[in-house]
Write a protein that holds these residues in place. Structure first.
Motif, PDB file in Angstrom:
ATOM      1  N   ASP A  79      13.624  -0.029 -41.833  1.00  0.00           N
ATOM      2  CA  ASP A  79      13.811   1.408 -42.020  1.00  0.00           C
ATOM      3  C   ASP A  79      13.082   1.891 -43.267  1.00  0.00           C
ATOM      4  O   ASP A  79      12.578   3.011 -43.292  1.00  0.00           O
ATOM      5  N   THR A  80      13.020   1.039 -44.288  1.00  0.00           N
ATOM      6  CA  THR A  80      12.420   1.493 -45.544  1.00  0.00           C
ATOM      7  C   THR A  80      11.903   0.313 -46.349  1.00  0.00           C
ATOM      8  O   THR A  80      12.351  -0.837 -46.179  1.00  0.00           O
ATOM      9  N   PHE A  81      10.945   0.588 -47.219  1.00  0.00           N
ATOM     10  CA  PHE A  81      10.355  -0.399 -48.132  1.00  0.00           C
ATOM     11  C   PHE A  81      10.775  -0.011 -49.542  1.00  0.00           C
ATOM     12  O   PHE A  81      10.532   1.117 -49.982  1.00  0.00           O
ATOM     13  N   LEU A  82      11.408  -0.944 -50.270  1.00  0.00           N
ATOM     14  CA  LEU A  82      11.889  -0.658 -51.621  1.00  0.00           C
ATOM     15  C   LEU A  82      10.891  -1.195 -52.642  1.00  0.00           C
ATOM     16  O   LEU A  82      10.707  -2.401 -52.791  1.00  0.00           O
ATOM     17  N   SER A  83      10.222  -0.281 -53.332  1.00  0.00           N
ATOM     18  CA  SER A  83       9.223  -0.632 -54.343  1.00  0.00           C
ATOM     19  C   SER A  83       9.839  -0.471 -55.730  1.00  0.00           C
ATOM     20  O   SER A  83      10.465   0.550 -56.027  1.00  0.00           O
TER      21      SER A  83
ATOM     22  N   ARG B  60       9.256   2.260 -41.911  1.00  0.00           N
ATOM     23  CA  ARG B  60       9.083   3.647 -41.482  1.00  0.00           C
ATOM     24  C   ARG B  60       9.143   4.639 -42.638  1.00  0.00           C
ATOM     25  O   ARG B  60       8.734   5.784 -42.495  1.00  0.00           O
ATOM     26  N   SER B  61       9.688   4.201 -43.791  1.00  0.00           N
ATOM     27  CA  SER B  61       9.792   5.095 -44.945  1.00  0.00           C
ATOM     28  C   SER B  61       9.690   4.251 -46.203  1.00  0.00           C
ATOM     29  O   SER B  61       9.592   3.020 -46.142  1.00  0.00           O
ATOM     30  N   GLY B  62       9.701   4.918 -47.342  1.00  0.00           N
ATOM     31  CA  GLY B  62       9.597   4.189 -48.605  1.00  0.00           C
ATOM     32  C   GLY B  62      10.555   4.725 -49.650  1.00  0.00           C
ATOM     33  O   GLY B  62      10.945   5.894 -49.623  1.00  0.00           O
TER      34      GLY B  62
ATOM     35  N   GLY C 135       1.519   7.450 -48.067  1.00  0.00           N
ATOM     36  CA  GLY C 135       1.091   7.820 -46.719  1.00  0.00           C
ATOM     37  C   GLY C 135       2.227   7.891 -45.721  1.00  0.00           C
ATOM     38  O   GLY C 135       2.016   8.285 -44.572  1.00  0.00           O
ATOM     39  N   LYS C 136       3.443   7.512 -46.143  1.00  0.00           N
ATOM     40  CA  LYS C 136       4.596   7.581 -45.247  1.00  0.00           C
ATOM     41  C   LYS C 136       5.075   9.026 -45.099  1.00  0.00           C
ATOM     42  O   LYS C 136       4.915   9.849 -46.000  1.00  0.00           O
ATOM     43  N   SER C 137       5.703   9.298 -43.958  1.00  0.00           N
ATOM     44  CA  SER C 137       6.251  10.649 -43.765  1.00  0.00           C
ATOM     45  C   SER C 137       7.447  10.889 -44.666  1.00  0.00           C
ATOM     46  O   SER C 137       7.755  12.041 -45.001  1.00  0.00           O
ATOM     47  N   THR C 138       8.123   9.815 -45.070  1.00  0.00           N
ATOM     48  CA  THR C 138       9.276   9.934 -45.964  1.00  0.00           C
ATOM     49  C   THR C 138       9.126   8.960 -47.122  1.00  0.00           C
ATOM     50  O   THR C 138       9.036   7.744 -46.917  1.00  0.00           O
ATOM     51  N   LEU C 139       9.069   9.486 -48.341  1.00  0.00           N
ATOM     52  CA  LEU C 139       9.034   8.676 -49.559  1.00  0.00           C
ATOM     53  C   LEU C 139      10.046   9.284 -50.530  1.00  0.00           C
ATOM     54  O   LEU C 139       9.937  10.455 -50.895  1.00  0.00           O
TER      55      LEU C 139
END
Length: 247
Positions: free
Chosen positions: A117-121, A170-172, A196-200
């Motif tokens: 669902d998301t990438f945690l940076s 899908r998001s960040g 570049g994600k639709s949700t950051l």
């Protein structure tokens, strides 16, 4: 020959017994007092020794903590000086790096079948603890999080796995800390892809929105959260609602 006086003899015997009992009691009391004094003296010496040992240990711990605190302050002060100097105000993700990432994505697209669902940076130097807390809270809410400590497998290319996670998520989430804003290759590379994600979603920790504005002109325009006003659990609930809305 005088007559034997039994009553007088018995009285003398009883008197002798009383004297013997009194003498025995005095001797027992003396021994008890001596033993108590010896025990008290030993306990006082033991307590004094323990106090010295504890005081010496506490001094060592205090000295260690002072050194650690001084080191941490120097690191944070250096990060803040870098922020104040306006270093790394833009994300540096070069075109050759982008082309390389595209080739990597194509090569390893099927290595990890899991969807995220998301990438945690985040920056490990000052963001590991709160990042781990945020990831745990999100996963408790059913959010699939790409998180390096869990998602990266030993014995395989770290950069390849990270690039795949960036593509599949899908998001960040960008956990912005002083070290993150000071600029590190990995975090800049991750942020370049996440933009570049639709949700950051930016999450600020120990930095202000003004600090973020000096780092990037794009991030302050994104709706985000700060640990200065919300708990990690509250932030996780709000993020979960945003990144799983279409699931």
């Amino acid at each position: 020959m005088a007559n034997f006086n039994a009553s007088q003899f018995n009285a003398q015997v009883r008197a002798a017994q009383r004297r013997a009992e009194q003498q025995f009691k005095r001797e027992v009391d003396r021994v008890n007092r001596a033993n108590k004094k010896a025990v008290d003296d030993h306990n006082r010496k033991a307590e004094a020794h323990n106090r010295r040992v504890i005081a010496d240990y506490n001094r060592q711990v205090d000295a260690h903590n002072r050194k650690a605190d001084a080191h941490n302050r120097r690191v944070i002060d250096d990060l803040h000086r870098q922020l104040s100097a306006g270093r790394s105000t833009t994300v540096r993700y070069t075109e050759p790096e982008r082309r390389l990432a595209d080739r990597v994505h194509d090569a390893v697209a099927q290595v990890d079948p899991k969807e995220y669902d998301t990438f945690l940076s985040y920056a490990r130097i000052d963001g590991s603890e709160v990042a781990a807390e945020l990831r745990a809270a999100l996963e408790d809410l059913g959010v699939a999080v790409w998180f390096d400590h869990v998602s990266i497998q030993a014995g395989k290319s770290q950069s390849l796995q990270m690039d795949q996670g960036l593509r599949k998520a899908r998001s960040g989430i960008a956990l912005l800390t002083p070290a993150y804003l000071a600029g590190r290759f990995w975090t800049e590379r991750e942020l370049g892809a996440l933009l570049g994600k639709s949700t950051l979603i930016p999450v600020l920790h120990n930095v202000t929105f003004k600090d973020v504005q000096e780092y990037s002109g794009i991030l302050p325009d994104l709706a985000g959260f700060t640990t200065a006003t919300d708990s990690v659990n509250d932030i996780a609930r709000k993020i979960a609602a945003a990144v799983t809305v279409d699931n």
